[in-house]
Design a protein around this motif. Structure first.
Motif, short mmCIF file in Angstrom:
data_model
loop_
_atom_site.label_atom_id
_atom_site.label_comp_id
_atom_site.label_asym_id
_atom_site.label_seq_id
_atom_site.Cartn_x
_atom_site.Cartn_y
_atom_site.Cartn_z
N ILE A 171 53.68 -9.93 80.92
CA ILE A 171 52.92 -9.60 79.72
C ILE A 171 53.35 -10.44 78.51
O ILE A 171 52.62 -10.56 77.54
CB ILE A 171 52.99 -8.08 79.43
CG1 ILE A 171 51.91 -7.64 78.45
CG2 ILE A 171 54.36 -7.66 78.98
CD1 ILE A 171 50.50 -7.91 78.92
N PRO A 189 52.41 -6.00 73.64
CA PRO A 189 51.40 -6.59 72.76
C PRO A 189 51.09 -5.73 71.54
O PRO A 189 51.25 -4.51 71.55
CB PRO A 189 50.18 -6.70 73.67
CG PRO A 189 50.74 -6.85 75.03
CD PRO A 189 51.97 -5.99 75.04
N SER A 352 52.27 -3.97 84.08
CA SER A 352 51.79 -3.27 82.89
C SER A 352 52.98 -2.97 81.98
O SER A 352 54.02 -2.52 82.46
CB SER A 352 51.12 -1.96 83.29
OG SER A 352 50.96 -1.15 82.14
N CYS A 353 52.81 -3.22 80.69
CA CYS A 353 53.95 -3.03 79.80
C CYS A 353 54.18 -1.56 79.48
O CYS A 353 55.21 -1.19 78.95
CB CYS A 353 53.79 -3.84 78.52
SG CYS A 353 52.84 -3.01 77.23
N GLY A 354 53.21 -0.72 79.78
CA GLY A 354 53.43 0.71 79.64
C GLY A 354 53.12 1.29 78.27
O GLY A 354 53.43 2.45 78.01
N GLN A 355 52.49 0.50 77.43
CA GLN A 355 52.23 1.00 76.08
C GLN A 355 51.03 1.94 75.99
O GLN A 355 51.08 2.94 75.29
CB GLN A 355 51.95 -0.20 75.18
CG GLN A 355 52.87 -0.36 74.05
CD GLN A 355 52.38 -1.42 73.10
OE1 GLN A 355 52.44 -1.24 71.92
NE2 GLN A 355 51.90 -2.53 73.61
N CYS A 356 49.95 1.57 76.68
CA CYS A 356 48.74 2.39 76.55
C CYS A 356 48.55 3.22 77.81
O CYS A 356 48.69 2.73 78.93
CB CYS A 356 47.48 1.54 76.37
SG CYS A 356 47.74 -0.13 75.84
N CYS A 359 46.21 2.07 80.80
CA CYS A 359 46.76 0.98 81.59
C CYS A 359 47.99 1.43 82.36
O CYS A 359 48.13 1.17 83.54
CB CYS A 359 47.07 -0.20 80.67
SG CYS A 359 47.94 -1.56 81.45
N THR A 429 42.35 -0.22 75.81
CA THR A 429 43.76 -0.58 75.79
C THR A 429 44.03 -1.50 74.61
O THR A 429 43.11 -1.98 73.96
CB THR A 429 44.11 -1.35 77.08
OG1 THR A 429 43.18 -2.41 77.24
CG2 THR A 429 44.08 -0.45 78.28
N ILE A 430 45.31 -1.75 74.36
CA ILE A 430 45.67 -2.60 73.23
C ILE A 430 45.37 -4.05 73.54
O ILE A 430 44.79 -4.76 72.74
CB ILE A 430 47.17 -2.40 72.88
CG1 ILE A 430 47.38 -0.99 72.32
CG2 ILE A 430 47.63 -3.45 71.88
CD1 ILE A 430 48.82 -0.61 72.09
N CYS A 431 45.76 -4.49 74.73
CA CYS A 431 45.52 -5.90 75.02
C CYS A 431 44.55 -6.04 76.18
O CYS A 431 44.19 -5.06 76.82
CB CYS A 431 46.84 -6.63 75.31
SG CYS A 431 47.45 -6.43 76.99
N PHE A 433 44.95 -7.14 79.03
CA PHE A 433 45.51 -6.90 80.36
C PHE A 433 44.62 -5.88 81.08
O PHE A 433 44.41 -5.97 82.29
CB PHE A 433 46.94 -6.36 80.20
CG PHE A 433 47.69 -6.11 81.48
CD1 PHE A 433 48.56 -7.04 81.97
CD2 PHE A 433 47.54 -4.90 82.16
CE1 PHE A 433 49.28 -6.80 83.15
CE2 PHE A 433 48.25 -4.65 83.33
CZ PHE A 433 49.12 -5.61 83.82
N GLY A 434 44.09 -4.93 80.32
CA GLY A 434 43.20 -3.91 80.90
C GLY A 434 42.03 -4.55 81.62
O GLY A 434 41.68 -4.16 82.74
S1 SF4 Z 1 46.83 -2.92 78.15
FE1 SF4 Z 1 48.36 -1.76 76.99
S2 SF4 Z 1 49.86 -1.01 78.50
FE2 SF4 Z 1 48.61 -2.59 79.48
S3 SF4 Z 1 49.79 -4.44 79.20
FE3 SF4 Z 1 48.35 -4.39 77.46
S4 SF4 Z 1 49.43 -3.33 75.83
FE4 SF4 Z 1 50.58 -2.97 77.74
#
Ligand code: SF4
Ligand SMILES: Cc1cc2nc3c(=O)[nH]c(=O)nc-3n(C[C@H](O)[C@H](O)[C@H](O)COP(=O)(O)O)c2cc1C
Ligand code: FES
Lengths: 491, 172
Positions: A171, A189, A352-356, A359, A429-431, A433-434
């Motif tokens: 990430i 992110p 997954s970074c685990g923030q949201c 995700c 999601t924040i970024c 990646f979703g």
């Molecule tokens: S979508 Fe959210 S949880 Fe997933 S990698 Fe991006 S910031 Fe992290």
């Protein structure tokens, strides 16, 4: 047969090109010297805009346009070079770093001159130990030769370059994740806006640019915009009046891997087709192409019906996929798409970074569903649901019909679409990646639905012949999964 | 985790060479905290893994709380909180490597080293009894053209087959 056009990679295999003296023999740093001698910084920025250069890291955003968002009056401004190459299937930056690091330094110098930047961080993937060693040696040499540091070549220009190692998190390739990581935190992110161009690292304007993007700059300055724009197709975006040129200029370092005879990096003009690329890479290893992933594992898959798709930013967007990082993964008739999806979903669940919440929980959930199907335990019950597709008004929506679908396939689609909806292109999601999770999940399932269904029905992994594994585009709503403006599609 | 709660048996400090490197590093950033990742890499190279003592030391150097260091260490897969073998073997198992039979390489390594695969929370599981090797799976190492690949400590080995793996291990 399509010819390779080596520009960025032209001197890659010259012995000792990683040293200053040899690099210098091959025009090294002359493009930078030309830039400072002949052009004002604003002129360089204009040239980059006119060249139509698009970012090579993933998003494909116009580099010149990104630079134009950077406020010129807030100092310091930083450049972060994204060398965190970790998208599965991508490996072109590694060779630049290991073999020709001075080219990157020259690109950085040109960017710094154009943007008035004095400090650059090269965020280099933690696993690239050799790349970092070569890069650090090149940076040291450039300092010694007076191409970095204070008052470069007596022009009053100051540029410092530092390499900064990552530590194995995918990430951190996302630009704001990279910035957080660079600040010494978890690479989670940030919400955008503010975009990094306005508020990035250390809360200052920051330009984030991929290695390959920066390596294009010496050639744009050295050979001129006209020379650069004749490579690759430029389309007309008729959504604008008058139509706006939609440039796919320059060459691309296509990374091709999987079932081809000669995997590797091939530098070619943007815009060749999948079939041509496979041919350039020594042909297919196997009998038939079953599927092609066109832009790193995050990109929606292409089937054998789509092999004439041109591999450039615009064409792939119109094909509801993306060029992404240019990592092309080819799969032959022996491959099972459920198994491939499982592999990719394990990757995303791990990264997954685990923030949201959508995700963090959704990605392992998708993985578990695919695992269950692959293990032969897919839920066999079916449900009846409204059939989605291109509705009467020409937009994506409810077609008024219904369809039968296995419960697990419906669940897979629903969980993925709740992380990020690939039909409306909105993400919870924040970024993005979703999107990178649900794009493969939904596209593999929709395009290779017969194979998924057979696997669930039989209770074990079933690999169908290519012709049966997928549905022809006319009958398959997967190909229309995203609303594309009509005018644009007619290009 | 507050600082008083950490049991520190042997305190940690940089050796002269790493101290020099750290002094050079810290000047690169406008805030000290930004030197976190390179500092932790240095410390891990010296100590073998990130012990509580290392975290405390790094926290003091960078003027942040120990919690913050711990926060970072737990996020990144390359930092170890447990001892690892002398040689850390990373086997790539992402799609392009999987298409080129990385599973054969992985199974061969497992059998040969007679160990399981380490997980991020249990490194001991993948470490050989003699403490020489730690076997782990990693995601794409950006060398898919020469798949399947493994990394042994800092070195990448390409186009592997079981025979080549034997050769690599014999030459360590
Ligand atoms: S979508 Fe959210 S949880 Fe997933 S990698 Fe991006 S910031 Fe992290
Ligand atoms: C999940 C995710 C991973 C990314 N990984 C990378 C990467 O490894 N390397 C890279 O250059 N860009 C990566 N990007 C794209 C960056 O966010 C950013 O768009 C890029 O570095 C901008 O540079 P460019 O305009 O030169 O392409 C990633 C994006 C996302 C969402
Ligand atoms: S998948 Fe193994 S190196 Fe890319």
């Amino acid at each position: 047969m399509v010819e390779e056009r080596r520009i960025l990679y032209e001197h890659l295999d010259v012995p000792d090109i990683n040293t200053f003296d040899v690099f210098r023999q091959y025009d090294g740093y002359t493009r930078f010297e030309k830039a400072i001698a002949e052009y004002q910084p604003e002129e360089i920025a204009q040239m980059v805009l006119d060249s139509g250069l698009k970012g090579r890291g993933g998003a494909g955003f116009s580099t010149g346009e990104k630079w134009s968002f950077v406020p010129r009056d807030i100092k310091p401004c930083y450049l972060c070079c994204n060398a965190d190459e970790s998208e599965p299937g991508t490996f072109s930056n590694r060779y630049v770093l290991e073999k020709n690091p001075h080219l990157l330094i020259e690109g950085i110098l040109i960017c710094c001159y154009a943007m008035g930047i004095e400090t650059t961080y090269i965020y280099i993937r933690g696993e690239f130990t050799l790349g970092k060693k070569m890069l650090d040696a090149a940076i040291k040499e450039a300092y010694e030769k007076g191409y970095l540091g204070k008052d470069i070549r007596g022009t009053g220009l100051n540029v410092d370059i530092y390499s900064h190692p990552g530590a194995g998190a995918y990430i951190c390739g996302e630009e704001t994740g990279l910035i957080e990581s660079l600040e010494g935190k978890r690479g989670q992110p940030r919400n955008k806006p503010p975009f990094p161009a306005v508020e990035g690292v250390f809360r200052k304007p920051t330009v984030v640019q991929n290695v390959e993007t920066l390596c294009n700059l010496p050639f744009i300055v050295g050979n001129g915009v006209e020379w650069y724009t004749q490579m690759g197709p430029t389309y007309a975006d008729t959504r604008f009046d008058p139509p706006k040129p939609d440039a796919n200029t320059g060459t691309k370092l296509y990374c091709i891997s999987g079932d081809v005879n000669e995997p590797g990096v091939y530098e070619l003009d943007l815009g060749l087709t999948c079939t041509e690329l496979i041919e350039v890479a020594g042909g297919l290893r196997g009998e038939e192409v079953k599927a092609v992933i066109p832009g790193g594992s995050s990109a929606p898959i292409l089937t054998h019906y789509e092999l004439d798709t041109r591999l450039d930013f615009t064409s792939l967007t119109l094909a509801k996929s993306m060029l992404g990082s240019g990592g092309i993964i080819v799969m032959n008739e022996t491959r099972n798409i459920v198994d491939c999806l499982l592999n990719i979903m394990k990757f995303y669940a791990h990264e997954s970074c685990g923030q949201c919440t959508p995700c963090r929980w959704g990605t392992p959930w998708v993985r578990d569903i695919v695992q269950r199907i692959a293990d032969g335990n897919g839920r066999k019950d079916t449900i009846t649901r409204p059939k989605f597709g291109v509705a009467e008004n020409g937009r994506w929506g409810d077609t008024g019909e219904t369809e039968e679908i296995y419960e697990d396939l419906d669940l897979l689609e629903s969980v993925a679409n709740n992380i990020a909806n690939v039909d409306t292109m909105t993400w919870n999601t924040i970024c993005v990646f979703g999107i990178a999770v649900s794009w493969p999940a939904v596209s593999y399932m929709r395009k290779f639905r017969p194979e998924f269904e057979a696997t669930i029905r039989e209770g074990k992994l079933v690999t169908l012949p290519v012709a049966e594994a997928t549905v022809p585009p006319e009958e398959n709503y997967a190909y229309q999964q995203r609303f594309v403006p009509k005018e644009f599609a007619d290009l | 985790m507050s600082e008083e709660l950490i049991q520190i048996e042997t305190p940690f400090a940089f050796n002269a060479e790493n101290q020099r490197e750290f002094d050079e590093l810290i000047g690169r950033y406008p805030i000290k905290e930004a030197a976190m990742l390179p500092t932790l890499h240095l410390a891990q190279r010296q100590a073998g893994y990130i012990t509580p003592a290392v975290m405390k030391y790094v926290a003091e150097l960078l003027e942040v709380t120990v919690m913050k260091v711990k926060d970072v260490v737990t996020f990144y897969p390359m930092f170890f909180e447990e001892p690892v073998g002398e040689y850390v073997i990373r086997v790539c198992h992402t799609l392009p490597c999987a298409l080129r039979d990385c599973k054969v390489v992985l199974d061969h390594l497992k059998a040969k080293l007679d160990t399981d695969i380490a997980s991020e929370t249990n490194l001991a599981k993948g470490t050989t009894a003699d403490g020489k090797f730690t076997l782990m799976k990693v995601e794409c190492l950006a060398s898919c053209d020469v798949a399947p690949v493994i990394m042994v400590n800092d070195d990448l080995y390409k186009n592997l087959t079981p025979e080549k793996v034997d050769e690599v291990l014999d030459n360590l």
